[in-house]
Scaffold this active site. Structure first.
Site, short mmCIF file in Angstrom:
data_model
loop_
_atom_site.label_atom_id
_atom_site.label_comp_id
_atom_site.label_asym_id
_atom_site.label_seq_id
_atom_site.Cartn_x
_atom_site.Cartn_y
_atom_site.Cartn_z
N HIS A 307 -50.52 71.25 2.65
CA HIS A 307 -51.26 71.42 3.89
C HIS A 307 -52.22 72.57 3.74
O HIS A 307 -51.89 73.58 3.09
CB HIS A 307 -50.30 71.68 5.06
N ASP A 364 -47.84 64.30 8.10
CA ASP A 364 -48.55 63.04 7.94
C ASP A 364 -47.76 62.06 7.08
O ASP A 364 -47.78 60.85 7.32
CB ASP A 364 -49.93 63.28 7.33
#
Length: 437
Positions: A307, A364
């Site tokens: 991330h 995600d």
């Protein structure tokens, strides 16, 4: 506010700028007068080191893996709260009392229907239109259908716009999906809660009743909570930028939807499932793709790992992994893509390469798996993200407009084009190495 200053020296001259300290000890120095005093501006591609506002909504510490809505840890909200309660918290700044939550819920429940003249919009889009394009267009079009509530300076108009958006975005998303598969659009039902109502509009048909399992509703509720806000990300910053011009809430949120559509932002969970499909189509050899991900000469990237902000682990991923395991176990699904996902997860959590680079599965990765398990089509993943992120967008737009200190967003640039050049008449211009005849 701190009493400290930061000294900046340029060409032998020094200036001091005030230091600002946040409630979680974050520090910044205010360069609002930098250009006026020094003639210089700063360059910060991607704004990774630049704060454009003060905000009391969400705190994020990427190094420590902390995410808090209005000071409350995301882990507690995911375990104990509901999406509508979290939405109220973000938008209005505090956890609601029971009467406040009841009124908020009832107001939303009774505004879920779309005007019939607005429904006709869906017939004008191509059948294969991406749902995010439809969402962005329909939300912006709400500015034409609800001209009684466009004034950002009117608390009454803002509140009814908030209710309408929270109520109608799931209906718009479900209608976009139903239109794309040529099924009848299903009216919302006031006897169902927020998540169950959306699932009913998505999957029920007039020919037979639709029953939604509590596990599915619970999973969707959790996903929406985890996506509800994430500080000054691309789409939220877009909503603030548009809103800084005094644009109405519908127009501002429409811009946020379009920003979220990008594959580097909200489209990441869709990219995860497309990656899994590609691996499955190639024989399902997970080891091959793990090796490719580590190969510096390969263009392949493992989607859903790592991330930009979280340098250790994504706290949302920790929460959603448990939910993912629970949902898959209860539903007893046998899906080859989900098997590939579990193998990738196991490989990344054990492989020293991924451990050293802190490339852990992020929210995600797991949200894509759960949405797939819930039979949400891949091209609807980003639309689901938009439904979840809506209260965060609203909260930031509202906070900005109520701050009394907002200036219209107008970034500077460093110009790198030609210096002053005189106009050349067309007959004297040289093209392809010769004058024009």
């Amino acid at each position: 506010m701190s009493n400290k200053n930061v000294k900046v020296e340029i060409e032998g001259k020094a200036w001091e700028f005030p230091v600002i300290e946040g409630s979680e000890k974050e520090k910044a120095f205010d360069i609002g007068k930098l250009r006026d005093q020094t003639g210089y501006i700063t360059m910060d591609n991607g704004f990774a080191n630049t704060s454009t506002c003060k905000s009391a909504i969400t705190f994020l510490d990427g190094e420590k893996g902390i995410l808090q809505y209005r000071g409350i840890p995301i882990e507690q909200l995911a375990e104990k709260s509901t999406f509508l309660e979290v939405s109220y918290l973000l938008i209005y700044g505090h956890l609601p009392t029971q009467p406040e939550l009841d009124k908020f819920t009832d107001d939303i429940r009774y505004h879920t229907m779309l005007r019939e003249d607005m429904v006709k919009l869906f017939d004008g889009f191509p059948r294969d239109a991406h749902p995010m394009a439809v969402l962005g267009a329909a939300v912006c079009a709400m500015s034409t259908f609800y001209q009684d509530s466009l004034d950002p300076a009117s608390p009454e108009q803002v509140n009814i716009s908030i209710t309408r958006l929270m109520a109608k975005l799931p209906t718009i998303a479900a209608y976009a999906y139903k239109t794309s598969i040529a099924q009848p659009r299903v009216y919302p039902r006031n006897d169902l809660d927020y998540c169950a109502n959306f699932l009913n509009m998505m999957f029920s048909v007039p020919a037979e009743p639709y029953k939604c399992s509590p596990e599915v509703v619970e999973a969707l509720n959790l996903l929406l909570i985890l996506h509800a806000d994430h500080e000054q990300n691309c789409s939220t910053s877009t909503v603030r930028m548009i809103g800084s011009s005094a644009a109405n809430l519908f127009a501002s949120v429409s811009g946020g939807i379009c920003a979220l559509w990008g594959p580097l932002h909200g489209g990441a969970n869709q990219a995860v499932m497309e990656m899994l499909q590609a691996i499955h189509k190639d024989g399902g050899n997970v080891g091959k793709y793990v090796a490719l991900a580590k190969d510096k000469n390969s263009d392949f990237r493992l989607m859903g790992f790592g991330h930009r902000v979280y340098k250790n682990f994504d706290p949302r991923a920790t929460v959603i992994k448990k939910a993912c395991d629970k949902v898959l176990a209860k539903m007893g699904l046998n899906n080859p893509l989900l098997d590939i996902a579990k193998q990738l997860e196991a490989a990344a959590l054990k492989d020293q390469y991924f451990i050293d680079k802190k490339l852990y599965p992020n929210v995600d990765f797991y949200s894509g798996i759960i949405y797939s398990a819930l039979n949400i089509p891949v091209n609807m993943f980003t639309g689901m993200f938009a439904i979840g992120r809506l209260p965060g967008w609203i909260a930031h737009w509202k906070e900005m407009n109520e701050s009394g200190t907002t200036k219209i967003g107008r970034p500077r640039q460093v110009y790198t084009g030609p210096t002053k050049t005189n106009y050349t008449p067309i007959r004297e211009r040289v093209g392809a190495g010769k004058k024009v005849a």
